[in-house]
Design a protein around this motif. Structure first.
Motif, PDB file in Angstrom:
ATOM      1  N   LEU A 155      30.980  42.270   0.314  1.00 43.55           N
ATOM      2  CA  LEU A 155      30.286  42.919   1.417  1.00 43.55           C
ATOM      3  C   LEU A 155      29.420  44.053   0.896  1.00 43.55           C
ATOM      4  CD1 LEU A 155      33.223  43.067   3.974  1.00 43.55           C
ATOM      5  CD2 LEU A 155      31.427  41.344   3.794  1.00 43.55           C
ATOM      6  N   GLY A 156      28.171  44.075   1.338  1.00 42.91           N
ATOM      7  CA  GLY A 156      27.247  45.130   0.933  1.00 42.91           C
ATOM      8  C   GLY A 156      26.545  44.876  -0.389  1.00 42.91           C
ATOM      9  N   LEU A 157      26.945  43.846  -1.114  1.00 45.40           N
ATOM     10  CA  LEU A 157      26.296  43.534  -2.395  1.00 45.40           C
ATOM     11  C   LEU A 157      25.081  42.647  -2.157  1.00 45.40           C
ATOM     12  CD1 LEU A 157      29.388  42.742  -4.653  1.00 45.40           C
ATOM     13  CD2 LEU A 157      28.179  44.910  -4.356  1.00 45.40           C
ATOM     14  N   LEU A 158      24.022  42.884  -2.918  1.00 42.57           N
ATOM     15  CA  LEU A 158      22.804  42.092  -2.794  1.00 42.57           C
ATOM     16  C   LEU A 158      22.695  41.090  -3.931  1.00 42.57           C
ATOM     17  CD1 LEU A 158      20.304  44.918  -1.758  1.00 42.57           C
ATOM     18  CD2 LEU A 158      21.475  43.263  -0.285  1.00 42.57           C
ATOM     19  N   CYS A 159      21.895  40.064  -3.708  1.00 45.25           N
ATOM     20  CA  CYS A 159      21.636  38.993  -4.675  1.00 45.25           C
ATOM     21  C   CYS A 159      21.238  39.618  -6.018  1.00 45.25           C
ATOM     22  CB  CYS A 159      20.520  38.114  -4.134  1.00 45.25           C
ATOM     23  SG  CYS A 159      20.018  36.788  -5.232  1.00 45.25           S
ATOM     24  N   PRO A 160      21.808  39.157  -7.086  1.00 44.53           N
ATOM     25  CA  PRO A 160      22.704  38.014  -7.288  1.00 44.53           C
ATOM     26  C   PRO A 160      24.183  38.395  -7.361  1.00 44.53           C
ATOM     27  CG  PRO A 160      21.932  38.715  -9.422  1.00 44.53           C
ATOM     28  CD  PRO A 160      21.309  39.662  -8.385  1.00 44.53           C
ATOM     29  N   THR A 171      27.575  39.818   2.905  1.00 42.29           N
ATOM     30  CA  THR A 171      26.635  40.183   3.961  1.00 42.29           C
ATOM     31  C   THR A 171      25.197  39.870   3.563  1.00 42.29           C
ATOM     32  OG1 THR A 171      26.732  42.436   3.085  1.00 42.29           O
ATOM     33  CG2 THR A 171      28.035  41.971   5.051  1.00 42.29           C
ATOM     34  N   ASP A 172      24.953  39.545   2.325  1.00 42.12           N
ATOM     35  CA  ASP A 172      23.602  39.255   1.841  1.00 42.12           C
ATOM     36  C   ASP A 172      23.139  37.902   2.389  1.00 42.12           C
ATOM     37  OD1 ASP A 172      21.224  39.216   0.432  1.00 42.12           O
ATOM     38  OD2 ASP A 172      22.151  38.552  -1.433  1.00 42.12           O
ATOM     39  N   GLY A 173      22.004  37.895   3.079  1.00 41.29           N
ATOM     40  CA  GLY A 173      21.467  36.668   3.654  1.00 41.29           C
ATOM     41  C   GLY A 173      21.158  35.598   2.613  1.00 41.29           C
ATOM     42  N   ALA A 174      20.823  36.008   1.404  1.00 44.22           N
ATOM     43  CA  ALA A 174      20.519  35.041   0.346  1.00 44.22           C
ATOM     44  C   ALA A 174      21.742  34.234  -0.073  1.00 44.22           C
ATOM     45  CB  ALA A 174      19.931  35.758  -0.866  1.00 44.22           C
ATOM     46  N   ALA A 175      22.923  34.687   0.294  1.00 48.55           N
ATOM     47  CA  ALA A 175      24.142  33.952  -0.063  1.00 48.55           C
ATOM     48  C   ALA A 175      24.149  32.554   0.543  1.00 48.55           C
ATOM     49  CB  ALA A 175      25.381  34.733   0.383  1.00 48.55           C
ATOM     50  N   GLY A 198      29.696  22.490 -10.411  1.00 48.35           N
ATOM     51  CA  GLY A 198      30.759  21.516 -10.176  1.00 48.35           C
ATOM     52  C   GLY A 198      31.903  22.008  -9.311  1.00 48.35           C
ATOM     53  N   HIS A 199      31.713  23.136  -8.649  1.00 48.41           N
ATOM     54  CA  HIS A 199      32.729  23.617  -7.713  1.00 48.41           C
ATOM     55  C   HIS A 199      32.456  23.010  -6.338  1.00 48.41           C
ATOM     56  CE1 HIS A 199      34.046  26.293 -10.828  1.00 48.41           C
ATOM     57  NE2 HIS A 199      32.871  26.895 -10.872  1.00 48.41           N
ATOM     58  N   GLU A 200      33.495  22.890  -5.523  1.00 48.35           N
ATOM     59  CA  GLU A 200      33.360  22.253  -4.222  1.00 48.35           C
ATOM     60  C   GLU A 200      33.277  23.304  -3.117  1.00 48.35           C
ATOM     61  OE1 GLU A 200      35.762  19.092  -1.365  1.00 48.35           O
ATOM     62  OE2 GLU A 200      36.651  19.711  -3.266  1.00 48.35           O
ATOM     63  N   LEU A 201      32.165  23.291  -2.377  1.00 51.30           N
ATOM     64  CA  LEU A 201      32.016  24.175  -1.232  1.00 51.30           C
ATOM     65  C   LEU A 201      32.738  23.520  -0.057  1.00 51.30           C
ATOM     66  CD1 LEU A 201      30.808  26.701   0.074  1.00 51.30           C
ATOM     67  CD2 LEU A 201      28.739  25.373   0.516  1.00 51.30           C
ATOM     68  N   LEU A 202      33.873  24.076   0.313  1.00 48.49           N
ATOM     69  CA  LEU A 202      34.696  23.498   1.370  1.00 48.49           C
ATOM     70  C   LEU A 202      34.209  23.896   2.760  1.00 48.49           C
ATOM     71  CD1 LEU A 202      38.219  24.171  -0.196  1.00 48.49           C
ATOM     72  CD2 LEU A 202      36.911  22.024  -0.221  1.00 48.49           C
ATOM     73  N   GLU A 203      33.701  25.126   2.879  1.00 48.39           N
ATOM     74  CA  GLU A 203      33.279  25.623   4.185  1.00 48.39           C
ATOM     75  C   GLU A 203      32.306  26.776   4.014  1.00 48.39           C
ATOM     76  OE1 GLU A 203      35.405  26.962   8.330  1.00 48.39           O
ATOM     77  OE2 GLU A 203      36.320  27.682   6.485  1.00 48.39           O
ATOM     78  N   ALA A 204      31.340  26.852   4.924  1.00 48.15           N
ATOM     79  CA  ALA A 204      30.422  27.992   5.006  1.00 48.15           C
ATOM     80  C   ALA A 204      30.263  28.303   6.487  1.00 48.15           C
ATOM     81  CB  ALA A 204      29.086  27.657   4.373  1.00 48.15           C
ATOM     82  N   ARG A 205      30.575  29.531   6.866  1.00 47.47           N
ATOM     83  CA  ARG A 205      30.487  29.902   8.275  1.00 47.47           C
ATOM     84  C   ARG A 205      30.096  31.375   8.390  1.00 47.47           C
ATOM     85  NH1 ARG A 205      35.991  30.414   7.196  1.00 47.47           N
ATOM     86  NH2 ARG A 205      36.960  32.269   8.080  1.00 47.47           N
ATOM     87  N   GLU A 206      29.717  31.754   9.601  1.00 42.22           N
ATOM     88  CA  GLU A 206      29.390  33.149   9.883  1.00 42.22           C
ATOM     89  C   GLU A 206      30.429  33.735  10.820  1.00 42.22           C
ATOM     90  OE1 GLU A 206      24.986  34.898   9.812  1.00 42.22           O
ATOM     91  OE2 GLU A 206      25.260  33.245  11.209  1.00 42.22           O
ATOM     92  N   GLU A 207      30.821  34.956  10.532  1.00 43.46           N
ATOM     93  CA  GLU A 207      31.681  35.748  11.409  1.00 43.46           C
ATOM     94  C   GLU A 207      30.900  37.018  11.703  1.00 43.46           C
ATOM     95  OE1 GLU A 207      35.376  36.368   9.338  1.00 43.46           O
ATOM     96  OE2 GLU A 207      35.987  34.274   9.560  1.00 43.46           O
ATOM     97  N   GLY A 208      30.079  36.977  12.741  1.00 49.73           N
ATOM     98  CA  GLY A 208      29.185  38.097  13.020  1.00 49.73           C
ATOM     99  C   GLY A 208      28.139  38.191  11.923  1.00 49.73           C
ATOM    100  N   GLN A 209      28.076  39.331  11.262  1.00 46.52           N
ATOM    101  CA  GLN A 209      27.111  39.552  10.175  1.00 46.52           C
ATOM    102  C   GLN A 209      27.640  39.088   8.815  1.00 46.52           C
ATOM    103  OE1 GLN A 209      23.997  40.806  10.617  1.00 46.52           O
ATOM    104  NE2 GLN A 209      24.401  40.771  12.802  1.00 46.52           N
TER     105      GLN A 209
END
Length: 81
Positions: free
Chosen positions: A15-20, A44-48, A60-71
Motif C-alpha cells: 500500500l502506498g508504493l508506486l511502480c515498480p 494501491t498503485d493503479g499500474a499494478a 510462471g507464477h499463477e494469478l489466482l485472483e485479482a479484485r478491488e476492495e475500494g481503492q
C-alpha cells in the motif's frame, strides 16, 4: 510488511508504493517461498493491474485472483516454481 494470514497465504503489504515497487516486493517474497505457496498482494498503485499479471505470465507464477476492495487492488498468486 509481510504477514501470514489464517488461510496460509502470505500477505504482502504494498500500500502506498508506486511502480515498480509492488512487483519487486512480490518477486522478493516469492523467491523465499516453496513452489505452490500462495501470496496475497495488496497495492494501491493503479499500474499494478498491468504489472502483476504481466509479472506472473513472464515468471510462471499463477494469478489466482485479482479484485478491488475500494481503492485497494488485491492479487492472489500461487508460486509456480
Amino acid at each position: 510488511m509481510i504477514d501470514k494470514t489464517d488461510d496460509n497465504a502470505t500477505d504482502i503489504d504494498a500500500l502506498g508504493l508506486l511502480c515498480p515497487l509492488p512487483v519487486l516486493r512480490l518477486r522478493k517474497v516469492l523467491m523465499g517461498l516453496a513452489p505452490g505457496a500462495v501470496v496475497r498482494l495488496r497495492a494501491t498503485d493503479g499500474a499494478a493491474w498491468v504489472d502483476v499479471p504481466h509479472f506472473c505470465a513472464e515468471t510462471g507464477h499463477e494469478l489466482l485472483e485479482a479484485r478491488e476492495e475500494g481503492q485497494i487492488k488485491v492479487f492472489t498468486i500461487r508460486h509456480g516454481g
